[in-house]
Design an enzyme around this catalytic site. Sequence first.
Site, PDB file in Angstrom:
ATOM      1  N   SER A   1       0.827  -1.209   0.000  1.00  0.00           N
ATOM      2  CA  SER A   1       0.000   0.000   0.000  1.00  0.00           C
ATOM      3  C   SER A   1       0.858   1.254   0.000  1.00  0.00           C
ATOM      4  O   SER A   1       1.979   1.252   0.542  1.00  0.00           O
ATOM      5  CB  SER A   1      -0.861  -0.018   1.269  1.00  0.00           C
ATOM      6  OG  SER A   1      -1.399   1.257   1.510  1.00  0.00           O
TER       7      SER A   1
ATOM      8  N   TYR B   1      -1.757  -0.997  10.915  1.00  0.00           N
ATOM      9  CA  TYR B   1      -2.034  -1.540   9.573  1.00  0.00           C
ATOM     10  C   TYR B   1      -0.837  -1.298   8.654  1.00  0.00           C
ATOM     11  O   TYR B   1      -0.326  -2.211   8.000  1.00  0.00           O
ATOM     12  CB  TYR B   1      -3.295  -0.886   8.984  1.00  0.00           C
ATOM     13  CG  TYR B   1      -3.446  -1.124   7.503  1.00  0.00           C
ATOM     14  CD1 TYR B   1      -3.790  -2.377   7.012  1.00  0.00           C
ATOM     15  CD2 TYR B   1      -3.206  -0.101   6.572  1.00  0.00           C
ATOM     16  CE1 TYR B   1      -3.907  -2.608   5.640  1.00  0.00           C
ATOM     17  CE2 TYR B   1      -3.321  -0.320   5.208  1.00  0.00           C
ATOM     18  CZ  TYR B   1      -3.675  -1.574   4.747  1.00  0.00           C
ATOM     19  OH  TYR B   1      -3.778  -1.800   3.396  1.00  0.00           O
TER      20      TYR B   1
ATOM     21  N   LYS C   1       2.112  -3.856   6.604  1.00  0.00           N
ATOM     22  CA  LYS C   1       2.529  -3.829   5.190  1.00  0.00           C
ATOM     23  C   LYS C   1       4.047  -3.667   5.099  1.00  0.00           C
ATOM     24  O   LYS C   1       4.722  -4.352   4.327  1.00  0.00           O
ATOM     25  CB  LYS C   1       1.823  -2.694   4.438  1.00  0.00           C
ATOM     26  CG  LYS C   1       0.329  -2.863   4.308  1.00  0.00           C
ATOM     27  CD  LYS C   1      -0.036  -4.084   3.483  1.00  0.00           C
ATOM     28  CE  LYS C   1      -1.529  -4.286   3.349  1.00  0.00           C
ATOM     29  NZ  LYS C   1      -1.899  -5.633   2.886  1.00  0.00           N
TER      30      LYS C   1
HETATM   31  P1  NAD Z   1     -11.218  -6.730   1.364  1.00  0.00           P
HETATM   32  O1  NAD Z   1     -11.424  -6.669   2.830  1.00  0.00           O
HETATM   33  O2  NAD Z   1     -12.389  -6.473   0.473  1.00  0.00           O
HETATM   34  O3  NAD Z   1     -10.592  -8.147   0.952  1.00  0.00           O
HETATM   35  C1  NAD Z   1      -9.725  -8.854   1.811  1.00  0.00           C
HETATM   36  C2  NAD Z   1     -10.274 -10.267   1.930  1.00  0.00           C
HETATM   37  O4  NAD Z   1      -9.385 -11.024   2.770  1.00  0.00           O
HETATM   38  C3  NAD Z   1     -11.663 -10.315   2.569  1.00  0.00           C
HETATM   39  O5  NAD Z   1     -12.538 -11.044   1.728  1.00  0.00           O
HETATM   40  C4  NAD Z   1     -11.434 -11.027   3.918  1.00  0.00           C
HETATM   41  O6  NAD Z   1     -12.547 -11.819   4.271  1.00  0.00           O
HETATM   42  C5  NAD Z   1     -10.181 -11.834   3.633  1.00  0.00           C
HETATM   43  N1  NAD Z   1      -9.354 -12.138   4.807  1.00  0.00           N
HETATM   44  C6  NAD Z   1      -8.878 -11.266   5.752  1.00  0.00           C
HETATM   45  N2  NAD Z   1      -8.134 -11.923   6.654  1.00  0.00           N
HETATM   46  C7  NAD Z   1      -8.120 -13.247   6.291  1.00  0.00           C
HETATM   47  C8  NAD Z   1      -7.521 -14.411   6.826  1.00  0.00           C
HETATM   48  N3  NAD Z   1      -6.809 -14.404   7.936  1.00  0.00           N
HETATM   49  N4  NAD Z   1      -7.723 -15.588   6.173  1.00  0.00           N
HETATM   50  C9  NAD Z   1      -8.469 -15.648   5.043  1.00  0.00           C
HETATM   51  N5  NAD Z   1      -9.072 -14.567   4.498  1.00  0.00           N
HETATM   52  C10 NAD Z   1      -8.890 -13.378   5.112  1.00  0.00           C
HETATM   53  O7  NAD Z   1     -10.011  -5.736   1.017  1.00  0.00           O
HETATM   54  P2  NAD Z   1      -9.486  -5.178  -0.383  1.00  0.00           P
HETATM   55  O8  NAD Z   1      -9.828  -3.747  -0.472  1.00  0.00           O
HETATM   56  O9  NAD Z   1      -9.880  -6.082  -1.483  1.00  0.00           O
HETATM   57  O10 NAD Z   1      -7.921  -5.268  -0.123  1.00  0.00           O
HETATM   58  C11 NAD Z   1      -7.146  -6.379  -0.507  1.00  0.00           C
HETATM   59  C12 NAD Z   1      -5.710  -6.168  -0.058  1.00  0.00           C
HETATM   60  O11 NAD Z   1      -5.220  -4.965  -0.612  1.00  0.00           O
HETATM   61  C13 NAD Z   1      -5.544  -6.061   1.455  1.00  0.00           C
HETATM   62  O12 NAD Z   1      -4.358  -6.727   1.823  1.00  0.00           O
HETATM   63  C14 NAD Z   1      -5.404  -4.573   1.677  1.00  0.00           C
HETATM   64  O13 NAD Z   1      -4.651  -4.273   2.819  1.00  0.00           O
HETATM   65  C15 NAD Z   1      -4.677  -4.143   0.405  1.00  0.00           C
HETATM   66  N6  NAD Z   1      -4.899  -2.737   0.070  1.00  0.00           N
HETATM   67  C16 NAD Z   1      -6.169  -2.272  -0.056  1.00  0.00           C
HETATM   68  C17 NAD Z   1      -6.382  -0.927  -0.356  1.00  0.00           C
HETATM   69  C18 NAD Z   1      -7.782  -0.362  -0.467  1.00  0.00           C
HETATM   70  O14 NAD Z   1      -7.947   0.851  -0.359  1.00  0.00           O
HETATM   71  N7  NAD Z   1      -8.806  -1.171  -0.692  1.00  0.00           N
HETATM   72  C19 NAD Z   1      -5.290  -0.056  -0.514  1.00  0.00           C
HETATM   73  C20 NAD Z   1      -3.994  -0.576  -0.391  1.00  0.00           C
HETATM   74  C21 NAD Z   1      -3.812  -1.926  -0.096  1.00  0.00           C
END
Ligand code: NAD
Length: 332
Positions: free
Chosen positions: A124, A148, A152
């Site tokens: 991120s 958080y 990362k």
């Molecule tokens: P999201 O919450 O929609 O998807 C993450 C998924 O991981 C969820 O479906 C959740 O149920 C699953 N999950 C969490 N912990 C788990 C575990 N221990 N075992 C199995 N499943 C698990 O989030 P997103 O927006 O799709 O983000 C995906 C990734 O991208 C994350 O790692 C997030 O930190 C990173 N990210 C997101 C953003 C954003 O703004 N959306 C920005 C930068 C980085």
Amino acid sequence: MKILVTGGTGYIGSHTVVQLIQQGYEVVILDNLFNSKIEVLDKIQKITRTKPIFYKVDLLDYEGVSQIFEKHKIEGVIHFAGLKAVGESVQIPLTYYNNNITGTLNLLRIMQEYGCKTLIFSSSATVYGMNNKSPLVETMPKDSTSPYGATKNMIEDILEDVYVADNNWRIVLLRYFNPIGAHESTLIGENPNGIPNNLLPYVALVAKKKLEYLNIFGDDYDTIDGTGVRDYIHVVDLSNGHIKALDYAVKNKGIETINLGTGTGTSVLQIVEAFEKASGRKIEYKMMPRRAGDVATCYAEASKAKKLLNWEATKNIDDMCRDSWNFIKNIE
Ligand code: NAD
Ligand code: UDP
């Protein structure tokens, strides 16, 4: 080629699964459904005419994850699974460290055990911290401003060490900027529970009259109109970046850190205006004090992705707001 997508029913994961299937990859999804719904699988099937193999497994369940590798010859992993709410991570840091760090360590140990050494990781822009000036370049020093963000940062460092110890790994760390938008089918998108923290889902609920007005956090920043500037990127462009990163990793041993952003910034007021245009609705707002921990401006230097992956964002803010609105307007 069989790819394991952790977090594959989540927001970015589900869009990436669609593209993987459309490009001919076999996909296995692992998700504990903590922050996503099982119905997403039917939506993926509707879009692609293929139902991906799905395991409701937690990354903290070492045996459960091992069994997936035992059953399937996984050749690469795209690792999205993790908890992602910055504010919540300050309240419950141990939960965040355990889920994100221990979960990733389990995954890496199992990948190593089964000889699977190709990994795309969701990092991120938060790792750039508060002190770097945009455009943010991959080589800038890192910092953590929340538990958080610290997860990362730590996972990035862990993966560097993994590669140093064994040069056969093929790792790409993708640093996302602000993903918004939804699939053009309107079947999948972002639908957070409760009151959203992020700008776009909040604006969408104001447009739907579920919330009265938007609180704009700060109008005295040194930006085009005083409000915060971010690099918003369409989730479909972002997902496409993962396919390109996977292509790259398959061809190249090594570890690379790559920004996925558009390279341009948009202010909160510009988003409000674009969303009003997309929805035909008025977005009421009130100016509020700055939110703790926010920087004025954050956008990517996006040339490394272009050079290494031959990837660049194709969709603009109007596309993003239109697709967000089309997805969210029909949801209860
Ligand atoms: P999201 O919450 O929609 O998807 C993450 C998924 O991981 C969820 O479906 C959740 O149920 C699953 N999950 C969490 N912990 C788990 C575990 N221990 N075992 C199995 N499943 C698990 O989030 P997103 O927006 O799709 O983000 C995906 C990734 O991208 C994350 O790692 C997030 O930190 C990173 N990210 C997101 C953003 C954003 O703004 N959306 C920005 C930068 C980085
Ligand atoms: N923002 C806002 N009101 C909100 C949510 C966000 O004014 O209800 C602003 C925030 O201050 C920042 C921008 O919108 O300038 C993007 O915030 P978001 O939380 O979506 O992303 P991040 O700050 O993590 O980049």
